[in-house]
Design a protein around this motif. Structure first.
Motif, PDB file in Angstrom:
ATOM      1  N   ARG A  82     -11.218   9.014   0.084  1.00  0.00           N
ATOM      2  CA  ARG A  82     -12.470   8.235  -0.019  1.00  0.00           C
ATOM      3  C   ARG A  82     -12.247   7.026  -0.914  1.00  0.00           C
ATOM      4  N   SER A  83     -12.810   5.888  -0.519  1.00  0.00           N
ATOM      5  CA  SER A  83     -12.672   4.671  -1.312  1.00  0.00           C
ATOM      6  C   SER A  83     -13.290   4.861  -2.685  1.00  0.00           C
ATOM      7  N   VAL A  84     -12.649   4.269  -3.683  1.00  0.00           N
ATOM      8  CA  VAL A  84     -13.183   4.322  -5.041  1.00  0.00           C
ATOM      9  C   VAL A  84     -13.704   2.948  -5.411  1.00  0.00           C
ATOM     10  N   THR A  85     -14.734   2.926  -6.226  1.00  0.00           N
ATOM     11  CA  THR A  85     -15.366   1.652  -6.584  1.00  0.00           C
ATOM     12  C   THR A  85     -14.818   1.063  -7.871  1.00  0.00           C
ATOM     13  N   THR A  86     -14.098   1.872  -8.636  1.00  0.00           N
ATOM     14  CA  THR A  86     -13.495   1.375  -9.870  1.00  0.00           C
ATOM     15  C   THR A  86     -11.981   1.350  -9.712  1.00  0.00           C
ATOM     16  N   THR A  87     -11.348   0.437 -10.417  1.00  0.00           N
ATOM     17  CA  THR A  87      -9.895   0.302 -10.328  1.00  0.00           C
ATOM     18  C   THR A  87      -9.248   1.229 -11.354  1.00  0.00           C
ATOM     19  N   LEU A  88      -8.501   2.219 -10.855  1.00  0.00           N
ATOM     20  CA  LEU A  88      -7.822   3.180 -11.720  1.00  0.00           C
ATOM     21  C   LEU A  88      -6.330   2.890 -11.693  1.00  0.00           C
ATOM     22  N   HIS A  89      -5.765   2.561 -12.829  1.00  0.00           N
ATOM     23  CA  HIS A  89      -4.344   2.221 -12.899  1.00  0.00           C
ATOM     24  C   HIS A  89      -3.502   3.494 -12.939  1.00  0.00           C
ATOM     25  N   ARG A  90      -2.438   3.491 -12.138  1.00  0.00           N
ATOM     26  CA  ARG A  90      -1.546   4.645 -12.088  1.00  0.00           C
ATOM     27  C   ARG A  90      -0.118   4.190 -12.395  1.00  0.00           C
ATOM     28  N   ASN A  91       0.461   4.818 -13.410  1.00  0.00           N
ATOM     29  CA  ASN A  91       1.859   4.542 -13.754  1.00  0.00           C
ATOM     30  C   ASN A  91       2.733   5.454 -12.912  1.00  0.00           C
ATOM     31  N   THR A  92       3.419   4.887 -11.931  1.00  0.00           N
ATOM     32  CA  THR A  92       4.164   5.723 -10.983  1.00  0.00           C
ATOM     33  C   THR A  92       5.458   6.282 -11.569  1.00  0.00           C
ATOM     34  N   ALA A  93       5.762   5.945 -12.809  1.00  0.00           N
ATOM     35  CA  ALA A  93       6.877   6.600 -13.489  1.00  0.00           C
ATOM     36  C   ALA A  93       6.500   8.016 -13.902  1.00  0.00           C
ATOM     37  N   GLU A  94       5.186   8.326 -13.929  1.00  0.00           N
ATOM     38  CA  GLU A  94       4.721   9.673 -14.250  1.00  0.00           C
ATOM     39  C   GLU A  94       4.779  10.534 -12.982  1.00  0.00           C
ATOM     40  N   PRO A  95       5.354  11.725 -13.045  1.00  0.00           N
ATOM     41  CA  PRO A  95       5.503  12.575 -11.842  1.00  0.00           C
ATOM     42  C   PRO A  95       4.199  12.798 -11.088  1.00  0.00           C
ATOM     43  N   ALA A  96       3.083  12.906 -11.799  1.00  0.00           N
ATOM     44  CA  ALA A  96       1.803  13.176 -11.135  1.00  0.00           C
ATOM     45  C   ALA A  96       1.372  12.034 -10.228  1.00  0.00           C
ATOM     46  N   TYR A  97       1.853  10.830 -10.512  1.00  0.00           N
ATOM     47  CA  TYR A  97       1.457   9.652  -9.731  1.00  0.00           C
ATOM     48  C   TYR A  97       2.658   8.978  -9.074  1.00  0.00           C
ATOM     49  N   LEU A 157       0.864  -1.179   0.000  1.00  0.00           N
ATOM     50  CA  LEU A 157       0.000   0.000   0.000  1.00  0.00           C
ATOM     51  C   LEU A 157       0.905   1.236   0.000  1.00  0.00           C
ATOM     52  N   VAL A 158       0.655   2.163  -0.921  1.00  0.00           N
ATOM     53  CA  VAL A 158       1.551   3.311  -1.096  1.00  0.00           C
ATOM     54  C   VAL A 158       0.754   4.603  -1.231  1.00  0.00           C
ATOM     55  N   LYS A 159       1.445   5.725  -0.921  1.00  0.00           N
ATOM     56  CA  LYS A 159       0.884   7.063  -1.123  1.00  0.00           C
ATOM     57  C   LYS A 159       1.421   7.628  -2.427  1.00  0.00           C
ATOM     58  N   LEU A 160       0.549   8.272  -3.187  1.00  0.00           N
ATOM     59  CA  LEU A 160       0.934   8.832  -4.479  1.00  0.00           C
ATOM     60  C   LEU A 160       0.973  10.358  -4.419  1.00  0.00           C
ATOM     61  N   ALA A 161       1.736  10.933  -5.331  1.00  0.00           N
ATOM     62  CA  ALA A 161       1.834  12.395  -5.402  1.00  0.00           C
ATOM     63  C   ALA A 161       0.474  13.028  -5.667  1.00  0.00           C
ATOM     64  N   SER A 162      -0.434  12.290  -6.244  1.00  0.00           N
ATOM     65  CA  SER A 162      -1.787  12.786  -6.522  1.00  0.00           C
ATOM     66  C   SER A 162      -2.636  12.906  -5.267  1.00  0.00           C
ATOM     67  N   GLY A 163      -2.144  12.385  -4.147  1.00  0.00           N
ATOM     68  CA  GLY A 163      -2.934  12.361  -2.919  1.00  0.00           C
ATOM     69  C   GLY A 163      -3.694  11.066  -2.724  1.00  0.00           C
ATOM     70  N   GLU A 164      -3.707  10.216  -3.739  1.00  0.00           N
ATOM     71  CA  GLU A 164      -4.416   8.935  -3.657  1.00  0.00           C
ATOM     72  C   GLU A 164      -3.588   7.906  -2.891  1.00  0.00           C
ATOM     73  N   LEU A 165      -4.290   6.911  -2.352  1.00  0.00           N
ATOM     74  CA  LEU A 165      -3.638   5.701  -1.861  1.00  0.00           C
ATOM     75  C   LEU A 165      -3.800   4.637  -2.931  1.00  0.00           C
ATOM     76  N   GLY A 166      -2.788   3.803  -3.088  1.00  0.00           N
ATOM     77  CA  GLY A 166      -2.871   2.753  -4.104  1.00  0.00           C
ATOM     78  C   GLY A 166      -2.239   1.466  -3.632  1.00  0.00           C
ATOM     79  N   VAL A 167      -2.657   0.383  -4.268  1.00  0.00           N
ATOM     80  CA  VAL A 167      -2.058  -0.927  -4.038  1.00  0.00           C
ATOM     81  C   VAL A 167      -1.206  -1.274  -5.249  1.00  0.00           C
ATOM     82  N   VAL A 168       0.041  -1.666  -5.009  1.00  0.00           N
ATOM     83  CA  VAL A 168       0.920  -2.039  -6.116  1.00  0.00           C
ATOM     84  C   VAL A 168       0.391  -3.311  -6.763  1.00  0.00           C
ATOM     85  N   MET A 169       0.254  -3.264  -8.104  1.00  0.00           N
ATOM     86  CA  MET A 169      -0.228  -4.408  -8.860  1.00  0.00           C
ATOM     87  C   MET A 169       0.908  -5.181  -9.525  1.00  0.00           C
TER      88      MET A 169
END
Length: 379
Positions: free
Chosen positions: A333-348, A301-313
């Motif tokens: 807030r929990s999200v109901t859909t799975t949004l993929h984030r490429n953490t190589a992008e500065p925003a994520y 479980l990680v924190k992203l620059a976007s402010g989101e929490l994410g689980v590494v896939m």
């Protein structure tokens, strides 16, 4: 209508016919369900010529054929592997055909690791904290997984990969149930438990030998998997330990550190890797484990620059840039859909590990992240 001539072996005496029987010009001789009562009657019929409509025969055979078993998901196969190991170990030292069955289990783990190593790591990192009693078996399964990934990364031969897998599966056979008991107890290790732990490498090797294991390299790895080159290990304080056994020990210790106990939370993967790297003085083996898992392995479980929490896939091209599934929005807030984030992008980009949140992670099973479509192509 295409007719197929029947032979004697296709007609069973005193059993209703599964299809209509005809003569050569399609005239009905015997209706479906008719019973040929004796050999004499059958001989007469065969001499006359007995035929069946090919399509009718195929339809009957299709109905009689057993239904194909549904293909198990990769998640179910990992769970089944733990069940299988538990059954095999409970029958020791008198388990019938133990050497053959444990070889089959080792091949299954190697196959599962090759099918999808990221899913395998996810399941090892996100172990079910409610199943302490089975910890002795799940620990051996996931230690074997880590050994497989390390050995393959180091380009070992298939035979050596198989050998370390077998050793990992069986290193703790004499204390598997004790490990589960200790994982679930809310008090420190008792003296009698500590005594069993101290002798379990030799006890396990003895049980394996009694069960028919004759491979000396396998038995030596089990006997020595708690020895250290510094001489500080046990049970005999050896200093000459081969590479395979060193990998087994490090994988064993690493998985133990990140596994939950009733008396303590699991160590984070990052802290466990840091401690392992320090213990190994930055050696090749600890470096290889970190390269295999990445800084943030699947399940973290990680924190992203976007402010989101994410689980590494999935692990990324770089150790610090995995693919992440956002599980909260920027407001937490929990999200109901799975949004993929490429953490190589500065925003994520990943800013830090996040503390485990059981309520949050319970809503993110692997099926949600990875789906069922690619959940194993083997039957």
């Amino acid at each position: 209508m295409q007719l197929l001539k029947l032979v004697e072996s296709e007609i069973q005496l005193n059993v209703p016919l599964p299809w209509n029987v005809r003569n050569h010009d399609c005239t009905l001789l015997l209706a479906q369900g008719h019973v040929v009562a004796n050999a004499a009657q059958l001989e007469v019929l065969l001499e006359r010529g007995m035929y069946v409509d090919l399509e009718e025969k195929r339809a009957v055979e299709a109905l009689a054929a057993p239904a194909p078993q549904p293909r198990k998901s990769i998640y179910a196969r990992w769970s089944d592997a733990i069940d299988t190991l538990e059954r095999l170990v409970h029958d020791l030292p008198l388990a019938p055909n133990f050497p053959e069955y444990i070889e089959v289990l080792a091949e299954e783990l190697i196959t599962l690791a090759e099918l999808d190593a990221d899913i395998a790591i996810f399941m090892a990192v996100r172990q079910d904290q409610a199943r302490h009693l089975r910890y002795g078996y799940s620990h051996s399964i996931y230690t074997a997984l880590l050994c497989i990934l390390i050995a393959q990364r180091m380009e070992w031969t298939a035979a050596r990969v198989r050998l370390i897998t077998l050793a990992a599966l069986t290193m703790n056979v004499s204390i598997a149930d004790l490990q589960g008991q200790m994982a679930g107890q809310d008090y420190p290790v008792l003296d009698r438990q500590r005594a069993q732990l101290r002798t379990h490498p030799t006890d396990s090797a003895a049980q394996l030998a009694e069960a028919g294991i004759t491979d000396s390299h396998w038995l030596d790895a089990v006997r020595q998997h708690h020895e250290q080159t510094t001489g500080d290990g046990y049970p005999t304080g050896l200093t000459e330990i081969d590479e395979l056994t060193q990998v087994l020990r490090m994988a064993d210790v690493f998985m133990a550190r990140i596994s939950p106990r009733a008396i303590r939370p699991p160590m984070t993967v990052q802290d466990a890797a840091r401690q392992m790297f320090r213990d190994d003085k930055g050696g090749v083996l600890s470096s290889t484990i970190i390269k295999v898992l990445g800084i943030y392995p699947p399940g973290s479980l990680v924190k992203l620059a976007s402010g989101e929490l994410g689980v590494v896939m999935r692990r990324g091209a770089e150790a610090r840039t995995p693919l992440v599934a956002a599980v909260t929005d920027a407001q937490g807030r929990s999200v109901t859909t799975t949004l993929h984030r490429n953490t190589a992008e500065p925003a994520y980009a990943i800013t830090s590990p996040a503390a485990d949140d059981k309520n949050l992670l319970s809503r993110v099973p692997p099926e949600r992240l990875y789906g069922y479509a690619q959940a194993g192509t083997q039957p």
